[in-house]
Design a protein around this motif. Sequence first.
Motif, PDB file in Angstrom:
ATOM      1  N   GLY A  69      16.418  44.110 111.174  1.00 29.62           N
ATOM      2  CA  GLY A  69      15.869  43.962 112.800  1.00 29.62           C
ATOM      3  C   GLY A  69      16.379  42.665 113.470  1.00 29.62           C
ATOM      4  N   THR A  70      16.566  41.665 112.657  1.00 33.09           N
ATOM      5  CA  THR A  70      16.691  40.148 113.008  1.00 33.09           C
ATOM      6  C   THR A  70      18.227  40.063 112.900  1.00 33.09           C
ATOM      7  N   ASP A  71      18.668  38.774 113.349  1.00 35.46           N
ATOM      8  CA  ASP A  71      19.964  38.257 113.126  1.00 35.46           C
ATOM      9  C   ASP A  71      20.007  37.078 112.173  1.00 35.46           C
ATOM     10  N   ILE A  72      18.888  37.156 111.359  1.00 36.37           N
ATOM     11  CA  ILE A  72      18.954  35.926 110.186  1.00 36.37           C
ATOM     12  C   ILE A  72      19.861  35.942 109.324  1.00 36.37           C
ATOM     13  N   SER A  73      20.542  34.670 108.988  1.00 39.07           N
ATOM     14  CA  SER A  73      21.751  34.609 108.224  1.00 39.07           C
ATOM     15  C   SER A  73      21.130  35.022 106.768  1.00 39.07           C
ATOM     16  N   LEU A  74      22.050  35.477 105.755  1.00 37.76           N
ATOM     17  CA  LEU A  74      21.652  36.029 104.590  1.00 37.76           C
ATOM     18  C   LEU A  74      22.188  35.283 103.574  1.00 37.76           C
ATOM     19  N   PRO A  75      21.553  34.082 103.271  1.00 43.48           N
ATOM     20  CA  PRO A  75      21.821  33.120 102.010  1.00 43.48           C
ATOM     21  C   PRO A  75      21.491  33.689 100.736  1.00 43.48           C
TER      22      PRO A  75
END
Length: 242
Positions: A69-75
């Motif tokens: 749902g978000t555009d958060i980066s995926l560390p």
Amino acid sequence: MKYAIFGDIHANLEALTAVLSEAERLEVDKYICTGDIVGYNADPRECVKIIRDLQPEVIVRGNHDDYAGTDISLPGFNPQAANVVFWTRNQLSAEDRQWLRELPLNRTTGSSTTIVHATLDTPGRWGYVFDKFSATASFNYQFTPVCFFGHTHTPVVFDKFGSTKNGDFKEAIFEPGHKYMINAGSVGQPRDGDNRAAFVTYEPEKKKVSLHRVEYDIAIAQEKIRKSNLPERCAERLARGH
Ligand SMILES: [Fe+2]
């Protein structure tokens, strides 16, 4: 009153429709969803639509709902896992993605039941409640006798003041004065070695929770994963139930 409580659907349309038809056969009155509607499998759009149309009394946000749902980066994600998230984001409309990211992290219904995806102490950090020791921190933030959660994909009943019922329990009756954390298992990606979809029914008046396992067409779900070029591991693990 009979609730069907389910979660960790993970875009598995075949498992979701099998669970919902079993819930209907069991004449449930209301639905509660413990989150992770999307991720891993090939039908995120269809599963979001079904859940939205179903209008459960409560739906909470899972970590995969958050990623999609978000555009958060995926560390910390391995490239394959990150690709599934990117693929899922592309399958969903902007409106569905907004709906997913705005789901609450936890909810209390009436005075007796709390719903959360991961843990009650730090619900947005997506920790795991695997055993009674890890349940202790969550119990400290549970102000109702009963909490339903997901995330581990493994059915279990933790009793703060009693013994634990592991995934082969058929039903549990709540005792007065006790406090329970119940995992309904996973609809779309079980990880307890049983490849059937899992959900629970809850009858508050009878203080009773029952675990249900439902067979579904795993081969079709696997075929869709392969056709969508999602990781082979996502297909394989459906058959293993792990
Ligand atoms: Fe999950």
